[in-house]
Design an enzyme around this catalytic site. Structure first.
Site, PDB file in Angstrom:
ATOM      1  N   THR A 126       0.850  -1.201   0.000  1.00 44.49           N
ATOM      2  CA  THR A 126       0.000   0.000   0.000  1.00 44.49           C
ATOM      3  C   THR A 126       0.882   1.247   0.000  1.00 44.49           C
ATOM      4  O   THR A 126       0.655   2.194  -0.751  1.00 44.49           O
ATOM      5  CB  THR A 126      -0.920  -0.008   1.247  1.00 44.49           C
ATOM      6  OG1 THR A 126      -1.526  -1.294   1.325  1.00 44.49           O
ATOM      7  CG2 THR A 126      -1.983   1.061   1.178  1.00 44.49           C
ATOM      8  N   LYS A 212      -4.480 -10.563   5.977  1.00 47.16           N
ATOM      9  CA  LYS A 212      -4.986 -11.356   4.840  1.00 47.16           C
ATOM     10  C   LYS A 212      -4.088 -12.569   4.578  1.00 47.16           C
ATOM     11  O   LYS A 212      -4.555 -13.692   4.417  1.00 47.16           O
ATOM     12  CB  LYS A 212      -5.034 -10.460   3.596  1.00 47.16           C
ATOM     13  CG  LYS A 212      -5.286 -11.172   2.310  1.00 47.16           C
ATOM     14  CD  LYS A 212      -6.693 -11.685   2.253  1.00 47.16           C
ATOM     15  CE  LYS A 212      -6.875 -12.682   1.132  1.00 47.16           C
ATOM     16  NZ  LYS A 212      -8.240 -13.157   1.029  1.00 47.16           N
ATOM     17  N   ARG A 219      -5.000 -21.465   7.078  1.00 45.69           N
ATOM     18  CA  ARG A 219      -5.777 -22.547   6.480  1.00 45.69           C
ATOM     19  C   ARG A 219      -4.854 -23.533   5.763  1.00 45.69           C
ATOM     20  O   ARG A 219      -5.025 -24.741   5.848  1.00 45.69           O
ATOM     21  CB  ARG A 219      -6.804 -21.951   5.515  1.00 45.69           C
ATOM     22  CG  ARG A 219      -7.957 -22.882   5.184  1.00 45.69           C
ATOM     23  CD  ARG A 219      -9.165 -22.108   4.722  1.00 45.69           C
ATOM     24  NE  ARG A 219     -10.170 -22.944   4.096  1.00 45.69           N
ATOM     25  CZ  ARG A 219     -11.086 -23.632   4.757  1.00 45.69           C
ATOM     26  NH1 ARG A 219     -11.127 -23.603   6.067  1.00 45.69           N
ATOM     27  NH2 ARG A 219     -11.974 -24.375   4.110  1.00 45.69           N
ATOM     28  N   CYS A 266      -5.779 -18.660  -4.182  1.00 45.00           N
ATOM     29  CA  CYS A 266      -5.514 -17.883  -2.958  1.00 45.00           C
ATOM     30  C   CYS A 266      -4.637 -18.665  -1.986  1.00 45.00           C
ATOM     31  O   CYS A 266      -3.510 -18.273  -1.700  1.00 45.00           O
ATOM     32  CB  CYS A 266      -6.824 -17.538  -2.260  1.00 45.00           C
ATOM     33  SG  CYS A 266      -7.996 -16.775  -3.367  1.00 45.00           S
ATOM     34  N   LYS A 331     -12.484 -27.304  -5.893  1.00 47.79           N
ATOM     35  CA  LYS A 331     -13.203 -27.687  -4.680  1.00 47.79           C
ATOM     36  C   LYS A 331     -14.629 -28.061  -5.049  1.00 47.79           C
ATOM     37  O   LYS A 331     -15.028 -27.890  -6.201  1.00 47.79           O
ATOM     38  CB  LYS A 331     -13.110 -26.600  -3.614  1.00 47.79           C
ATOM     39  CG  LYS A 331     -13.709 -25.264  -3.944  1.00 47.79           C
ATOM     40  CD  LYS A 331     -13.493 -24.349  -2.745  1.00 47.79           C
ATOM     41  CE  LYS A 331     -14.405 -23.166  -2.783  1.00 47.79           C
ATOM     42  NZ  LYS A 331     -14.314 -22.375  -1.568  1.00 47.79           N
TER      43      LYS A 331
END
Ligand code: SAJ
Length: 420
Positions: A126, A212, A219, A266, A331
């Site tokens: 950013t 993020k 996960r 991702c 998935k």
């Protein structure tokens, strides 16, 4: 200043639903994408991607005149950047799309504008984007120069919606708002509150960027743990699905599920952003990536073992054996084949196997080009009736509806534990 016109740069899986959500709240939304086909499709009130309920919202928004797409940026009061951030061959993040988007809006900026970066980004992105904008617009002030008094406000606010449930999660999920200043955070929160029912939680830009990456890495590490258990259990002759169910009955244990590997754009990508910036400190995150990436090859080895048993027992030749691969998507219950381990496995099997390789995928009508000529796309029933070996790769609802007892084949490799 309120936001009369909102511009979303990048009309893909995140940008288009976000643009549609603002337009559904009667905001004038300008969507921008370099893809002419996407822009034309949207302007006809249609969509170029698959996401439940998005088509209806876009149609209503376009017909009501609130959403319009362009191939070049237009003036607006707020700009949201939602372009891809892939990695390069050496797993280094590629910020070229973000920088190109920033450069394209720079000439249009005016005092009071808000810019939000939503693309998954390495920490510092950013700030880097803000520096580039400042270099292009010496007539305006930016947060890194003037703090709370800057002409332009800038924040990092990551998307965290689950493909397949985007239209629900976009509205309901809490939002992490990382402003470069408190004013930037407050104005970004004000913008999201136009459609958000979840909370806006304020932090700084660098923490929001890391948040993020942390969510998806968490996960990935948890899935790697489950996949590692599947390797161990195969050696030990233990049913990994039963084992995880039992362990998860402990009040503080919550292991995810093993599978054919980790796909999508991702979870298999974002952890590398942390690794690229912190190679020495990120040993666990790196190892998790390698464990998950090794799973497709392990699955193919399992199929090879099963084939060897099948040949010994039946006396058939390998070119007489039919292997059915159930599922191709990354998935369950979607049609997205991007970075799919099921596709990777099917391709490896079809390349190596001398007999027929069938594919069953209820969510597509045609095989992707890489599999054309190598496999045959057939129905669940025909595959179940004719295959010698069954390989389950995706736990689609159609496959879960088949009871384990209905599978007559002796040789089954079930990567999702559906027919255990
Ligand atoms: N998978 C397993 N075992 C599991 C869960 C998933 O093997 O127990 C596999 C899936 O089969 C798939 C891959 O992991 O191949 C990723 O699927 P997913 O459902 O975990 O996630 P995505 O990639 O569809 O979306 C993720 C979400 N992140 C988290 O849940 C932390 C979503 O909220 C993010 O917005 C999205 O990444 C993103 O865009 O970053």
């Amino acid at each position: 200043m309120s936001f009369e016109t909102i511009s979303v740069i990048g009309l893909g899986y995140i940008g288009l639903p976000t643009a549609a959500a603002f337009a559904a709240r009667q905001k004038k939304v300008i969507g921008v994408d370099v893809n002419q086909h996407a822009v034309d499709t949207i302007n006809q009130g249609k969509i170029h991607i698959v996401e439940p309920d998005l088509d209806k919202t876009v149609k209503t928004d376009v017909e009501a005149g609130y959403l319009k797409a362009f191939t070049t940026p237009q003036r607006a009061d707020a700009f949201l950047i939602a372009v891809p951030t892939p990695f390069k061959d050496d797993h280094q993040p590629d910020l070229s799309y973000v920088m190109a988007a920033a450069e394209s809006i720079a000439p249009l900026l005016k005092k009071g504008d808000l810019i939000i970066l939503e693309s998954t980004s390495p920490t510092g992105a950013t700030e880097q984007m803000a520096q580039r904008l400042a270099a292009m617009r010496a007539d305006l002030t930016f947060p890194q120069q003037q703090g709370e008094n800057s002409d332009i406000d800038i924040a990092y606010c990551p998307e965290r919606v689950l493909p397949g449930k985007v239209m629900v999660e976009l509205i309901k999920n809490d939002r992490v708002i990382g402003g470069m200043t408190m004013k930037s955070s407050q104005r970004a929160s004000e913008l999201y509150r136009i459609f958000l029912t979840g909370e806006c939680v304020i932090t700084n830009a660098k923490t929001a960027e890391m948040c993020k990456l942390t969510e998806n890495s968490f996960r990935d590490v948890n899935i790697a743990f489950a996949n590692e258990l599947s390797f161990i259990c195969a050696e030990q002759g233990i049913n990994v699905w039963e084992l995880i169910n039992l362990a998860n009955r402990h009040p503080r244990v919550n292991i995810l599920q093993p599978g054919p590997g980790v796909g999508g754009h991702c979870i298999a990508v974002d952890p590398w952003f942390i690794v690229a910036q912190n190679p020495k400190q990120s040993r666990l995150i790196q190892t998790a990536r390698l464990v998950n990436d090794s799973k497709p090859i392990w699955v193919v080895d399992q199929v090879k073992k099963v084939l060897a048993d099948c040949l010994t027992e039946t006396g058939k030749r390998a070119n007489e054996i039919k292997i059915s691969c159930f599922g191709l998507t990354f998935k369950p219950d979607i049609d997205d084949l991007r970075e799919s381990p099921a596709m990777q496995i099917t391709k490896m099997i079809a390349d190596w196997h001398t007999g027929t390789t069938y594919v069953v995928e209820p969510n597509i009508n045609e095989l992707p080009n890489v599999l054309k000529g190598l496999c045959q796309l057939i129905s669940t029933e025909v595959a179940a009736a004719n295959a010698d070996i069954i390989l389950l790769l995706v736990d689609h609802k159609q496959f879960k509806a088949i009871k384990g007892e209905q599978i007559r084949q002796k040789w089954v490799v079930d990567t999702k534990g559906v027919w255990r």
